[in-house]
Motif scaffolding. Structure first.
Motif, PDB file in Angstrom:
ATOM      1  N   LEU A  45      42.325  30.706  30.271  1.00  0.00           N
ATOM      2  CA  LEU A  45      43.247  31.160  31.215  1.00  0.00           C
ATOM      3  C   LEU A  45      44.202  32.124  30.334  1.00  0.00           C
ATOM      4  O   LEU A  45      44.678  33.275  31.247  1.00  0.00           O
ATOM      5  N   VAL A  46      44.481  31.957  29.263  1.00  0.00           N
ATOM      6  CA  VAL A  46      45.626  32.841  28.491  1.00  0.00           C
ATOM      7  C   VAL A  46      44.778  34.086  28.157  1.00  0.00           C
ATOM      8  O   VAL A  46      45.406  35.253  28.369  1.00  0.00           O
ATOM      9  N   GLN A  47      43.484  34.129  27.785  1.00  0.00           N
ATOM     10  CA  GLN A  47      42.990  35.346  27.545  1.00  0.00           C
ATOM     11  C   GLN A  47      42.619  36.121  28.737  1.00  0.00           C
ATOM     12  O   GLN A  47      42.472  37.182  28.607  1.00  0.00           O
ATOM     13  N   ALA A  48      42.504  35.418  29.909  1.00  0.00           N
ATOM     14  CA  ALA A  48      42.274  36.110  31.242  1.00  0.00           C
ATOM     15  C   ALA A  48      43.541  36.822  31.681  1.00  0.00           C
ATOM     16  O   ALA A  48      43.743  37.505  32.805  1.00  0.00           O
ATOM     17  N   LYS A  73      46.005  36.822  42.816  1.00  0.00           N
ATOM     18  CA  LYS A  73      44.758  37.676  42.999  1.00  0.00           C
ATOM     19  C   LYS A  73      43.648  36.679  42.894  1.00  0.00           C
ATOM     20  O   LYS A  73      42.637  37.049  43.572  1.00  0.00           O
ATOM     21  N   LEU A  74      43.598  36.240  41.666  1.00  0.00           N
ATOM     22  CA  LEU A  74      42.347  35.402  41.170  1.00  0.00           C
ATOM     23  C   LEU A  74      42.084  34.413  42.376  1.00  0.00           C
ATOM     24  O   LEU A  74      41.042  33.859  42.886  1.00  0.00           O
ATOM     25  N   GLY A  75      43.133  33.527  42.946  1.00  0.00           N
ATOM     26  CA  GLY A  75      43.120  32.305  43.875  1.00  0.00           C
ATOM     27  C   GLY A  75      42.483  32.927  45.103  1.00  0.00           C
ATOM     28  O   GLY A  75      41.647  32.293  45.641  1.00  0.00           O
ATOM     29  N   ASN A  76      42.809  34.178  45.509  1.00  0.00           N
ATOM     30  CA  ASN A  76      42.346  34.959  46.599  1.00  0.00           C
ATOM     31  C   ASN A  76      40.856  35.244  46.455  1.00  0.00           C
ATOM     32  O   ASN A  76      40.008  34.928  47.175  1.00  0.00           O
ATOM     33  N   VAL A  77      40.428  35.747  45.534  1.00  0.00           N
ATOM     34  CA  VAL A  77      39.202  36.066  45.160  1.00  0.00           C
ATOM     35  C   VAL A  77      38.246  34.858  45.181  1.00  0.00           C
ATOM     36  O   VAL A  77      37.018  34.769  45.662  1.00  0.00           O
ATOM     37  N   LEU A  78      38.669  33.836  44.357  1.00  0.00           N
ATOM     38  CA  LEU A  78      37.797  32.458  44.194  1.00  0.00           C
ATOM     39  C   LEU A  78      37.923  31.749  45.772  1.00  0.00           C
ATOM     40  O   LEU A  78      37.525  30.613  45.839  1.00  0.00           O
ATOM     41  N   GLY A  79      39.108  32.021  46.572  1.00  0.00           N
ATOM     42  CA  GLY A  79      39.261  31.068  47.631  1.00  0.00           C
ATOM     43  C   GLY A  79      39.886  29.971  47.510  1.00  0.00           C
ATOM     44  O   GLY A  79      39.611  28.903  48.393  1.00  0.00           O
ATOM     45  N   ILE A  80      40.839  29.494  46.622  1.00  0.00           N
ATOM     46  CA  ILE A  80      41.276  28.274  45.989  1.00  0.00           C
ATOM     47  C   ILE A  80      42.772  28.488  46.281  1.00  0.00           C
ATOM     48  O   ILE A  80      43.562  27.634  45.889  1.00  0.00           O
ATOM     49  N   GLY A  81      43.479  29.601  46.864  1.00  0.00           N
ATOM     50  CA  GLY A  81      44.932  29.602  46.949  1.00  0.00           C
ATOM     51  C   GLY A  81      45.806  29.832  45.655  1.00  0.00           C
ATOM     52  O   GLY A  81      44.922  29.887  44.373  1.00  0.00           O
ATOM     53  N   VAL A  92      37.604  37.197  37.364  1.00  0.00           N
ATOM     54  CA  VAL A  92      38.383  38.051  36.169  1.00  0.00           C
ATOM     55  C   VAL A  92      38.033  39.481  36.102  1.00  0.00           C
ATOM     56  O   VAL A  92      38.898  40.317  36.061  1.00  0.00           O
ATOM     57  N   GLU A  93      36.735  39.553  35.941  1.00  0.00           N
ATOM     58  CA  GLU A  93      36.228  40.970  36.094  1.00  0.00           C
ATOM     59  C   GLU A  93      36.433  41.788  37.140  1.00  0.00           C
ATOM     60  O   GLU A  93      36.822  42.940  37.472  1.00  0.00           O
ATOM     61  N   GLN A  94      36.404  41.139  38.615  1.00  0.00           N
ATOM     62  CA  GLN A  94      37.010  41.856  39.749  1.00  0.00           C
ATOM     63  C   GLN A  94      38.492  42.272  39.652  1.00  0.00           C
ATOM     64  O   GLN A  94      38.870  43.468  40.182  1.00  0.00           O
ATOM     65  N   LEU A  95      39.423  41.411  39.181  1.00  0.00           N
ATOM     66  CA  LEU A  95      40.662  41.740  38.969  1.00  0.00           C
ATOM     67  C   LEU A  95      40.971  43.085  37.909  1.00  0.00           C
ATOM     68  O   LEU A  95      41.675  43.691  38.249  1.00  0.00           O
ATOM     69  N   GLU A  96      40.162  42.951  36.820  1.00  0.00           N
ATOM     70  CA  GLU A  96      40.175  44.072  35.923  1.00  0.00           C
ATOM     71  C   GLU A  96      39.819  45.429  36.582  1.00  0.00           C
ATOM     72  O   GLU A  96      40.459  46.431  36.535  1.00  0.00           O
ATOM     73  N   HIS A  97      38.668  45.118  37.416  1.00  0.00           N
ATOM     74  CA  HIS A  97      38.118  46.526  38.131  1.00  0.00           C
ATOM     75  C   HIS A  97      39.273  46.934  39.188  1.00  0.00           C
ATOM     76  O   HIS A  97      39.224  48.172  39.416  1.00  0.00           O
TER      77      HIS A  97
END
Length: 181
Positions: A123-126, A140-148, A173-178
């Motif tokens: 999580l730190v690295q990301a 953003k990650l919670g939305n991408v994964l659907g976990i809130g 995480v790659e989608q966030l970067e993109h």
């Protein structure tokens, strides 16, 4: 018709759910959830299964935790805050039928003993902890994964609880970067 009973906070949420899908609901009446309601939810879980679908806010998370702790084995549906907000008001009742159907199509099940798939250093690295934009990145990650959305500790717990694989995590995480996050 959805087999499971959907746990929502109130009457307006039930109306929104029924506009989107054919399903039965149990209303908690807000965060002051009582023992009788918890017994109904437990019976529904035993007979048909339960999907907890609460608002993406602090009160909704509190209700989700209460129900999940008292009634093990529930499934969870999450809706992004942006899809549940209208005129500054956050709630499932504000979501479009499409957003509700999407959330219900991507429910997550909990597992009693999830293996350690992703650790805190991941999580730190990301950039999800100890980063100037960590909070926004977690949302953003919670939305991408659907976990809130949740804080860092809760994010780790949800990743474990819903057994999000390293591959799913890396792709999100790659989608966030993109997207420039």
């Amino acid at each position: 018709m959805i087999k499971e009973v959907i746990v929502v906070e109130g009457r307006d949420d039930t109306v929104a759910i029924k506009r989107a899908v054919d399903a039965d609901t149990i209303e908690t009446g807000g965060s002051a959830i009582n023992a009788a309601t918890l017994r109904k939810i437990a019976l529904a879980q035993e007979r048909r299964g339960v999907i907890i679908f609460t608002d993406p806010d602090h009160a909704g998370e509190r209700i989700r935790k209460i129900v999940a702790n008292k009634v093990p084995g529930c499934k969870h549906a999450f809706i992004p805050e942006k899809d549940a907000t209208r005129k500054g008001d956050i709630g499932v009742e504000n979501a479009s039928p499409d957003a509700i159907r999407h959330a219900l199509a991507h429910v997550h099940s909990t597992y009693e003993r999830a293996p350690e798939l992703i650790d805190m250093s991941d999580l730190v690295q990301a950039g999800l902890l100890v980063h100037p934009q960590a909070s926004e990145r977690r949302m953003k990650l919670g939305n991408v994964l659907g976990i809130g959305y949740c804080n860092g500790k809760q994010l780790h717990k949800r990743l474990m609880t819903f057994q999000i694989s390293r591959e799913e995590f890396a792709a999100a995480v790659e989608q966030l970067e993109h997207e420039g996050w």
